[in-house]
Design a protein around this motif. Sequence first.
Motif, PDB file in Angstrom:
ATOM      1  N   SER A  20      28.020 -10.877 -13.864  1.00 48.88           N
ATOM      2  CA  SER A  20      27.569 -11.424 -12.583  1.00 48.88           C
ATOM      3  C   SER A  20      27.332 -10.336 -11.536  1.00 48.88           C
ATOM      4  N   GLU A  21      28.137  -9.255 -11.576  1.00 45.37           N
ATOM      5  CA  GLU A  21      27.982  -8.184 -10.585  1.00 45.37           C
ATOM      6  C   GLU A  21      26.650  -7.448 -10.748  1.00 45.37           C
ATOM      7  N   GLN A  22      26.053  -7.507 -11.937  1.00 42.80           N
ATOM      8  CA  GLN A  22      24.802  -6.784 -12.183  1.00 42.80           C
ATOM      9  C   GLN A  22      23.563  -7.659 -11.997  1.00 42.80           C
ATOM     10  N   GLN A  23      23.761  -8.950 -11.779  1.00 44.97           N
ATOM     11  CA  GLN A  23      22.616  -9.853 -11.739  1.00 44.97           C
ATOM     12  C   GLN A  23      21.645  -9.524 -10.610  1.00 44.97           C
ATOM     13  N   GLN A  24      22.173  -9.197  -9.430  1.00 41.51           N
ATOM     14  CA  GLN A  24      21.283  -8.879  -8.313  1.00 41.51           C
ATOM     15  C   GLN A  24      20.531  -7.570  -8.552  1.00 41.51           C
ATOM     16  N   HIS A  25      21.185  -6.618  -9.207  1.00 38.65           N
ATOM     17  CA  HIS A  25      20.494  -5.374  -9.540  1.00 38.65           C
ATOM     18  C   HIS A  25      19.376  -5.635 -10.548  1.00 38.65           C
ATOM     19  N   MET A  28      16.471  -7.378  -8.697  1.00 36.51           N
ATOM     20  CA  MET A  28      15.652  -6.467  -7.894  1.00 36.51           C
ATOM     21  C   MET A  28      14.811  -5.555  -8.777  1.00 36.51           C
ATOM     22  N   LEU A  29      15.390  -5.110  -9.895  1.00 37.06           N
ATOM     23  CA  LEU A  29      14.657  -4.224 -10.798  1.00 37.06           C
ATOM     24  C   LEU A  29      13.424  -4.922 -11.362  1.00 37.06           C
ATOM     25  N   PHE A  30      13.613  -6.135 -11.898  1.00 37.09           N
ATOM     26  CA  PHE A  30      12.492  -6.840 -12.508  1.00 37.09           C
ATOM     27  C   PHE A  30      11.508  -7.358 -11.463  1.00 37.09           C
ATOM     28  N   LEU A  31      12.004  -7.704 -10.282  1.00 35.38           N
ATOM     29  CA  LEU A  31      11.099  -8.109  -9.212  1.00 35.38           C
ATOM     30  C   LEU A  31      10.172  -6.955  -8.817  1.00 35.38           C
ATOM     31  N   CYS A  32      10.751  -5.769  -8.667  1.00 36.52           N
ATOM     32  CA  CYS A  32       9.937  -4.597  -8.309  1.00 36.52           C
ATOM     33  C   CYS A  32       8.929  -4.274  -9.412  1.00 36.52           C
ATOM     34  N   MET A  33       9.360  -4.334 -10.669  1.00 35.68           N
ATOM     35  CA  MET A  33       8.455  -4.052 -11.776  1.00 35.68           C
ATOM     36  C   MET A  33       7.330  -5.084 -11.836  1.00 35.68           C
ATOM     37  N   TYR A  34       7.672  -6.342 -11.577  1.00 35.15           N
ATOM     38  CA  TYR A  34       6.664  -7.404 -11.584  1.00 35.15           C
ATOM     39  C   TYR A  34       5.643  -7.185 -10.468  1.00 35.15           C
ATOM     40  N   LEU A  81      13.264 -14.690 -12.960  1.00 34.45           N
ATOM     41  CA  LEU A  81      13.798 -14.313 -11.654  1.00 34.45           C
ATOM     42  C   LEU A  81      14.366 -15.533 -10.926  1.00 34.45           C
ATOM     43  N   ALA A  82      13.664 -16.658 -11.028  1.00 33.25           N
ATOM     44  CA  ALA A  82      14.157 -17.885 -10.383  1.00 33.25           C
ATOM     45  C   ALA A  82      15.476 -18.341 -11.004  1.00 33.25           C
ATOM     46  N   ASP A  83      15.589 -18.198 -12.323  1.00 34.41           N
ATOM     47  CA  ASP A  83      16.822 -18.590 -13.004  1.00 34.41           C
ATOM     48  C   ASP A  83      17.990 -17.708 -12.581  1.00 34.41           C
TER      49      ASP A  83
END
Length: 313
Positions: A20-25, A28-34, A81-83
């Motif tokens: 859970s601690e890595q979910q936001q990272h 953000m990583l996949f959002l930026c790549m997208y 990302l929504a999930d």
Amino acid sequence: MHQGNQTISEFFLLGLTVVSEQQQHIFMLFLCMYLVTIVENLLIILAIINDAHLHSPMYFFLGNLSFTDICFTTTTIPKMLADIQSQSLIISFAGCLTQMYFFMLLVDLDNFFLAAMAYDLNITICHPLHYAALLSPKGCVLLVVTPWVVSNLVSVLYLSLLGLLNFCDQREIPHFFCDLETMLRLACLDTQINDLTILVIGGSVIFIPFTFIFVSYSLIGCTVLRIPSAKGKWKTFSTCGSHFLAVALFYGSIVGVYFPPSSAYSAERDKVAAIMYTVVTPMMKPFRYSLRNKDMKGALRRLLIREIYFWRW
């Protein structure tokens, strides 16, 4: 879909296995790549449309490839990302089928457009005097329309066969999107017909364009080796090498997911390979195919200057 008297209307996407601690990272990583993928491919499409210097078969195919990559990443990444944000794992059966349809359609289109670009490069280097005849406007349109028709038919065939299956009570999909192979593992009935169809039809859709690409690059290599100038050889190999790396990354990850021996199946390995060809490869293609190209960089520069001037006034 029915199992006994029970109607299965939804599945659960388990997504990526992260704490859970890595979910936001991860988000953000996949959002930026997208976003990078969308922006760079949109810039390429706009540059090709607005610059008369890029109205050629090579950039016509590149524009179609960029459009396909935008749709391809949009099929899976926004849902993932929504999930992550909502912590919701649910996807309806209709939504699952829709996602699979577009995913398979766009993967097949990528195969064909990569082959079309290899053909263009082959004609450019090996038969430059026949370029206009071999890649006429009508021929280029045919090389784009035919993949759309074939890919649609293949996707509809896959989903039609999938619709004949019953699914067990196990509704958890160990993936971040609905994938055909993963769905077949949830079926209660014998999937031999589906597996055979994937092997024959799916294998052909991947193997034929790949063979065409391999032969095209082999002919290009033979032609380049006959160039007397070392500088000319290096320039041509540099262009072809960029194309070939993008092709190798795309096909390597697909083969790793869909054509390994059944004993080698691993859900985590499938996720890693899927990330490679749904996120990483579409993001890298513009760099490999166009952003290192002098004509494309010039067109993008003119496009950005025009937009800055327009908004300033």
